[in-house]
Design a protein around this motif. Structure first.
Motif, PDB file in Angstrom:
ATOM      1  N   SER A  88      -8.299   5.870   4.477  1.00  0.00           N
ATOM      2  CA  SER A  88      -6.934   5.738   4.616  1.00  0.00           C
ATOM      3  C   SER A  88      -6.217   7.064   4.752  1.00  0.00           C
ATOM      4  O   SER A  88      -4.997   7.236   5.266  1.00  0.00           O
ATOM      5  CB  SER A  88      -6.298   5.025   3.523  1.00  0.00           C
ATOM      6  OG  SER A  88      -6.440   6.090   2.481  1.00  0.00           O
TER       7      SER A  88
ATOM      8  N   GLU B 148      -9.528  -5.654   7.512  1.00  0.00           N
ATOM      9  CA  GLU B 148     -10.082  -5.630   6.221  1.00  0.00           C
ATOM     10  C   GLU B 148      -9.288  -6.910   5.395  1.00  0.00           C
ATOM     11  O   GLU B 148     -10.013  -7.578   4.770  1.00  0.00           O
ATOM     12  CB  GLU B 148      -9.787  -4.576   5.070  1.00  0.00           C
ATOM     13  CG  GLU B 148     -10.555  -4.433   3.954  1.00  0.00           C
ATOM     14  CD  GLU B 148     -12.063  -4.273   4.338  1.00  0.00           C
ATOM     15  OE1 GLU B 148     -12.828  -5.023   3.117  1.00  0.00           O
ATOM     16  OE2 GLU B 148     -12.495  -3.835   5.301  1.00  0.00           O
TER      17      GLU B 148
ATOM     18  N   HIS C  60      -2.369   8.893   6.774  1.00  0.00           N
ATOM     19  CA  HIS C  60      -3.134   7.734   7.143  1.00  0.00           C
ATOM     20  C   HIS C  60      -3.387   8.292   8.576  1.00  0.00           C
ATOM     21  O   HIS C  60      -2.582   8.450   9.198  1.00  0.00           O
ATOM     22  CB  HIS C  60      -1.908   6.930   7.020  1.00  0.00           C
ATOM     23  CG  HIS C  60      -1.944   6.031   5.610  1.00  0.00           C
ATOM     24  ND1 HIS C  60      -1.060   5.128   5.204  1.00  0.00           N
ATOM     25  CD2 HIS C  60      -2.680   6.173   4.685  1.00  0.00           C
ATOM     26  CE1 HIS C  60      -1.183   4.825   4.120  1.00  0.00           C
ATOM     27  NE2 HIS C  60      -2.365   5.240   3.544  1.00  0.00           N
TER      28      HIS C  60
ATOM     29  N   LEU D  88       0.705  -1.328   0.045  1.00  0.00           N
ATOM     30  CA  LEU D  88      -0.004   0.061  -0.075  1.00  0.00           C
ATOM     31  C   LEU D  88       0.932   1.357   0.158  1.00  0.00           C
ATOM     32  O   LEU D  88       1.869   1.167   0.709  1.00  0.00           O
ATOM     33  CB  LEU D  88      -0.752   0.038   1.318  1.00  0.00           C
ATOM     34  CG  LEU D  88      -2.200  -1.149   1.247  1.00  0.00           C
ATOM     35  CD1 LEU D  88      -2.921  -0.740   2.373  1.00  0.00           C
ATOM     36  CD2 LEU D  88      -2.778  -1.590   0.182  1.00  0.00           C
TER      37      LEU D  88
ATOM     38  N   ASP E 274       2.725  -6.182   8.037  1.00  0.00           N
ATOM     39  CA  ASP E 274       3.037  -4.946   8.549  1.00  0.00           C
ATOM     40  C   ASP E 274       4.462  -4.927   8.917  1.00  0.00           C
ATOM     41  O   ASP E 274       4.790  -5.447  10.098  1.00  0.00           O
ATOM     42  CB  ASP E 274       2.116  -4.208   9.435  1.00  0.00           C
ATOM     43  CG  ASP E 274       2.584  -2.786  10.173  1.00  0.00           C
ATOM     44  OD1 ASP E 274       3.583  -2.288   9.445  1.00  0.00           O
ATOM     45  OD2 ASP E 274       2.045  -2.512  11.135  1.00  0.00           O
TER      46      ASP E 274
ATOM     47  N   PHE F 111      -6.606  -1.868   8.330  1.00  0.00           N
ATOM     48  CA  PHE F 111      -5.978  -2.820   7.390  1.00  0.00           C
ATOM     49  C   PHE F 111      -6.055  -4.196   7.698  1.00  0.00           C
ATOM     50  O   PHE F 111      -6.291  -5.103   6.906  1.00  0.00           O
ATOM     51  CB  PHE F 111      -4.704  -2.460   7.211  1.00  0.00           C
ATOM     52  CG  PHE F 111      -3.570  -3.101   6.504  1.00  0.00           C
ATOM     53  CD1 PHE F 111      -3.908  -3.396   5.232  1.00  0.00           C
ATOM     54  CD2 PHE F 111      -2.807  -4.073   7.057  1.00  0.00           C
ATOM     55  CE1 PHE F 111      -3.102  -4.309   4.614  1.00  0.00           C
ATOM     56  CE2 PHE F 111      -1.921  -5.104   6.501  1.00  0.00           C
ATOM     57  CZ  PHE F 111      -2.036  -5.163   5.076  1.00  0.00           C
ATOM     58  N   ARG F 112      -5.822  -4.640   8.987  1.00  0.00           N
ATOM     59  CA  ARG F 112      -5.750  -6.117   9.481  1.00  0.00           C
ATOM     60  C   ARG F 112      -6.979  -6.508   9.504  1.00  0.00           C
ATOM     61  O   ARG F 112      -7.244  -7.690   9.129  1.00  0.00           O
ATOM     62  CB  ARG F 112      -5.186  -6.096  10.900  1.00  0.00           C
ATOM     63  CG  ARG F 112      -3.478  -5.720  10.925  1.00  0.00           C
ATOM     64  CD  ARG F 112      -3.235  -5.554  12.144  1.00  0.00           C
ATOM     65  NE  ARG F 112      -1.757  -5.410  12.435  1.00  0.00           N
ATOM     66  CZ  ARG F 112      -1.060  -4.713  13.584  1.00  0.00           C
ATOM     67  NH1 ARG F 112      -1.678  -4.356  14.529  1.00  0.00           N
ATOM     68  NH2 ARG F 112       0.246  -4.485  13.480  1.00  0.00           N
TER      69      ARG F 112
ATOM     70  N   LEU G  23     -10.790  -0.163   2.056  1.00  0.00           N
ATOM     71  CA  LEU G  23      -9.720   0.479   2.720  1.00  0.00           C
ATOM     72  C   LEU G  23      -9.281   1.675   2.532  1.00  0.00           C
ATOM     73  O   LEU G  23      -9.006   2.618   3.452  1.00  0.00           O
ATOM     74  CB  LEU G  23      -8.644  -0.644   2.658  1.00  0.00           C
ATOM     75  CG  LEU G  23      -7.437  -0.486   3.625  1.00  0.00           C
ATOM     76  CD1 LEU G  23      -8.030  -0.848   5.075  1.00  0.00           C
ATOM     77  CD2 LEU G  23      -6.364  -1.615   3.176  1.00  0.00           C
TER      78      LEU G  23
ATOM     79  N   LEU H 226       2.714  -1.679   4.775  1.00  0.00           N
ATOM     80  CA  LEU H 226       1.572  -2.641   4.817  1.00  0.00           C
ATOM     81  C   LEU H 226       1.603  -3.194   3.508  1.00  0.00           C
ATOM     82  O   LEU H 226       1.631  -2.838   2.439  1.00  0.00           O
ATOM     83  CB  LEU H 226       0.302  -1.841   5.116  1.00  0.00           C
ATOM     84  CG  LEU H 226       0.669  -0.910   6.166  1.00  0.00           C
ATOM     85  CD1 LEU H 226      -1.181  -0.150   6.455  1.00  0.00           C
ATOM     86  CD2 LEU H 226       0.526  -1.794   7.515  1.00  0.00           C
TER      87      LEU H 226
ATOM     88  N   TYR I 254      -0.828 -11.265   4.836  1.00  0.00           N
ATOM     89  CA  TYR I 254      -0.749  -9.850   4.882  1.00  0.00           C
ATOM     90  C   TYR I 254       0.139  -9.631   6.047  1.00  0.00           C
ATOM     91  O   TYR I 254       0.473 -10.357   6.834  1.00  0.00           O
ATOM     92  CB  TYR I 254      -2.016  -9.203   5.208  1.00  0.00           C
ATOM     93  CG  TYR I 254      -2.863  -9.680   6.576  1.00  0.00           C
ATOM     94  CD1 TYR I 254      -2.678  -8.839   7.368  1.00  0.00           C
ATOM     95  CD2 TYR I 254      -3.438 -10.742   6.657  1.00  0.00           C
ATOM     96  CE1 TYR I 254      -3.063  -9.072   8.884  1.00  0.00           C
ATOM     97  CE2 TYR I 254      -4.028 -10.895   7.828  1.00  0.00           C
ATOM     98  CZ  TYR I 254      -3.865 -10.236   8.827  1.00  0.00           C
ATOM     99  OH  TYR I 254      -4.224 -10.417  10.102  1.00  0.00           O
TER     100      TYR I 254
END
Length: 715
Positions: A163, A61, A50, A44, A81, A58-59, A159, A86, A79
């Motif tokens: 953001s 979604e 942000h 991303l 971070d 994010f997590r 998302l 991310l 996924y």
């Protein structure tokens, strides 16, 4: 973002190559050594706006996207971070995208139908789980080497809305494909995706988009104000009924569109076959006149300095430069739309992230439309008696059924945005039969730090045929009686539950399996005055259809294996009579023989169809969409039965085996397809598509008809 991540490792993924980037993300090819495979890593784009909770969103979604399991949805592997970076990990697809395919010209209608079926089934699956894509476009439809579609980028648009890349109330979409309500910053549901899909289908058939103009802003305005050009004006050789199909898909009002993608597919297929289209049951609303609305023709355009490669043969790639469009002068934008929202707008800033595709006047842009008007976030109130009706807001949770030992004996419930519960103040989960009032308390739901709750429960009975309502309450400790404060609830109609029981478990019209013993519903002992003969218990309608079909398949095989035409005619008579439930003397030997149960596969599939039609007539669009999966399988089975009868009827006029050798092989294959279906698209899965699923798949798809969406209730 530059290529600085090449050579770096994100988690267990070694970045090896830049694939492409756009306004929202950069995509890399990476190597995962522990399983020896290449993957696509979508990073991303970092943005100073942000918000503080973005990583948590994010997590959350990413977990939501990962739950989407469908043959035509690009799966999310992982996924992460890492050092503020991310990223999402998906399969690496090197077959290109639908956009690549469309650059070579218009796509024939039969091939368009095949791709539409795949994309639509993916969308309906997501919509049933309350997930809206928000950015359907050819670039987000990937094609594997066999040409099968994979819908990518679920959740990314949602998302990005929160953001910091948009102001409060902003949204992300692509001007060439954006739905009118999405362009107006209004609430959207799955029907916005259907509109965008309609634009894609128009472009596939016509070789050009329905709305084209010099700027993305003007394209958006056309979505709001202009009727789509008739497909026949561009492609006169296509069936005229496709004009009507696309007009419905591209209706300005969501209520006037197809309510599910599956119904869109059904009408598209009817148009190609020259059959009457389905009635348009949507309610048409009076629309304001927007014909006088205009937008600036020459806004200031600032191009980013980073150019993207043109390669689009990979998942989640957005190519082209990011373009931000602002007003050139000090005066505010002329307002879009004639709705009540306009009165509240003080400023409308239109920011556009354009994915330039070097396609001349085709506008491939991702627009960020922002407003200073905040919309309320209160949960939709669903009265107890209206849960089964159509609900276009996203659900707060879902309940999905599956089978462990008994059909539909297992339920998985997933909820979002719950407040943590304590040991003495728990989320109690209940199932109810709304006809009998019978209650079942499930295990309490625990909630994690992100507000997600989930339980899995397996019963010793079929849940889908015993209970049709699910609700959640807050309780102080253990109790067998729910409090009146229902927090979340959802249900299917009792008529749907009863139809499932007859189709999948037991029906009076099924093959008799036993006589009930003891007293009857009317009371009384045998021989007494008020004694009523109990109704014979029957197997399910599906069991009856399968029983007859399996016997017919064996006799079709015997006919195909015959060495004389007389033997082939004998077994062909058996096959046809079993399927039809008749005792016709087809071979003229004076005996009409039926070695089956004498009821007929056709009788049972007619009965299944009748139950489905009755249930669908009063069910919600969500349930209707699930019912349609079964109906497709029933229609396939009916078609194959007719094909078997047609093939084996030729035996009775043949002089020898050689004359019908081809029909013998065909009838054997078709008789097997009645039961097992055919993997027509070769992806290893028999799906609920025309020409694929058969009777055996009805159980799997039938269980999903009972799935329930949960909505917040009035306090």
């Amino acid at each position: 973002m530059s290529t600085s991540l090449i050579g770096r490792k994100l988690g267990k993924y070694q970045i090896v190559e830049l694939i492409g980037h756009g306004g929202m993300a950069t995509v890399y090819k990476a190597y995962q050594s522990d399983v020896d495979r290449y993957v696509a890593v979508k990073v991303l784009t970092p943005h100073p706006g942000h918000q503080a909770g973005f990583v948590d969103r994010f997590r959350q979604e990413a977990r939501t996207i990962a739950r989407l399991q469908h043959p035509h949805i690009l799966p999310l592997y992982d996924y992460g971070d890492e050092d503020g970076i991310l990223f999402l990990v998906t399969p690496y697809i090197d077959g290109g995208s639908l956009a690549d395919k469309m650059r070579r010209g218009a796509i024939p209608p039969e091939e368009t139908l095949k791709l539409l079926e795949q994309i639509a089934s993916a969308l309906d699956q997501a919509h049933r789980q309350g997930i809206i894509h928000r950015d359907i476009k050819p670039d987000n439809v990937l094609l594997n080497r066999e040409g099968f579609a994979l819908l990518a980028d679920f959740g990314i648009a949602k998302l990005m809305e929160g953001s910091g890349m948009t102001t409060t109330g902003g949204l992300i979409g692509t001007p060439a494909y954006i739905a009118p309500e999405q362009a107006q910053n209004a609430a959207v549901d799955g029907r916005a995706d259907i509109y965008s899909l309609g634009v894609v289908v128009y472009e596939m058939l016509a070789g050009q988009q329905p709305y084209r103009s010099e700027t993305p802003v003007q394209v958006i305005l056309k979505h709001l104000t202009e009727a789509p050009p008739r497909l026949s004006s561009v492609k006169a050789d296509l069936p005229a009924a496709l004009d009507t199909v696309l007009e419905r898909a591209l209706a300005k009002e969501a209520a006037d569109r197809y309510q599910t993608a599956g119904i869109f597919v059904d009408d598209f297929h009817r148009a190609l076959k020259g059959e009457p289209l389905l009635p348009n049951v949507a309610t048409t609303k009076t629309r304001p006149d927007l014909s006088s609305v205009s937008l600036p023709v020459n806004p200031t355009v600032r191009l980013s300095s980073t150019n993207a490669p043109s390669d689009t043969q990979n998942p989640l790639t957005t190519t082209g430069n990011t373009t931000i469009i602002t007003n050139a002068g000090p005066s505010p934008w002329i307002l879009i739309g004639g709705f009540a929202l306009i009165a509240a707008l003080l400023v409308l800033v239109l920011l556009v992230l354009i994915n330039q595709q070097n396609q001349g006047d085709n506008v491939q842009a991702t627009a960020v439309i922002a407003s200073n008007t905040e919309t309320g976030g209160a949960a939709t109130t669903v009265p107890r008696t209206a849960v089964a009706a159509a609900n276009v807001s996203a659900p707060d949770g879902t309940a999905r059924f599956s089978t462990q030992a008994i059909l539909g004996d297992t339920i998985r419930i997933e909820m979002e945005n719950l407040q943590p519960s304590g040991a003495e103040n728990v989320y109690a989960v209940w199932m109810e039969n709304t006809s009998s009032g019978e209650l079942l308390r499930l295990p309490d739901m625990t909630v994690d730090a992100f507000g997600d709750g989930a339980i899995i429960f397996t019963s010793d009975e079929s849940l889908i045929t015993h209970y049709n309502r699910l609700f959640i309450t807050r309780e102080q400790g253990d109790t067998d009686t729910p409090s009146e404060n229902v927090l979340y609830a959802g249900e299917t109609l009792p008529e749907v539950m009863n139809a499932l029981r007859e189709i999948l478990v037991s029906s009076p019209d099924g093959l008799a399996v036993a006589e009930s013993s003891g007293g009857s519903a009317g009371g009384g002992e045998p021989g007494s005055e008020n004694y009523e003969e109990p109704e014979a218990a029957g197997s399910s309608l599906l069991d009856g259809a399968l029983t007859e079909a399996e016997v017919a398949m064996r006799h079709a095989g015997l006919a195909a294996g015959s060495t004389t035409i007389g033997a082939a005619q004998t077994h062909a008579e058996h096959t046809i009579n079993i399927l039809q439930g008749t005792t016709e003397d087809f071979n003229g030997n004076g005996r009409g023989e039926n070695p089956g149960r004498g009821v007929g596969t056709i009788f049972f599939i007619d009965a299944i169809d009748e139950r489905l039609t009755s249930a669908a007539a009063i069910a919600s669009p969500e349930v209707q969409s699930q019912i349609e999966l079964i109906r497709v399988c029933v229609a396939n089975a009916r078609g194959w039965i007719n094909d078997v009868i047609a093939a084996e009827s030729t035996f009775f006029t043949a002089a020898d085996i050689a004359e019908v050798s081809q029909e013998m092989g065909e009838s054997t294959m078709l008789a097997a397809a009645i039961i097992e279906g055919i993997d027509l698209n070769g992806n290893g899965t028999v799906e609920p598509f025309e020409g694929e699923c058969g009777l055996a798949q009805i159980r799997d798809f039938g269980v999903s008809v009972a799935n329930i969406s949960l909505f917040a209730q009035a306090e």
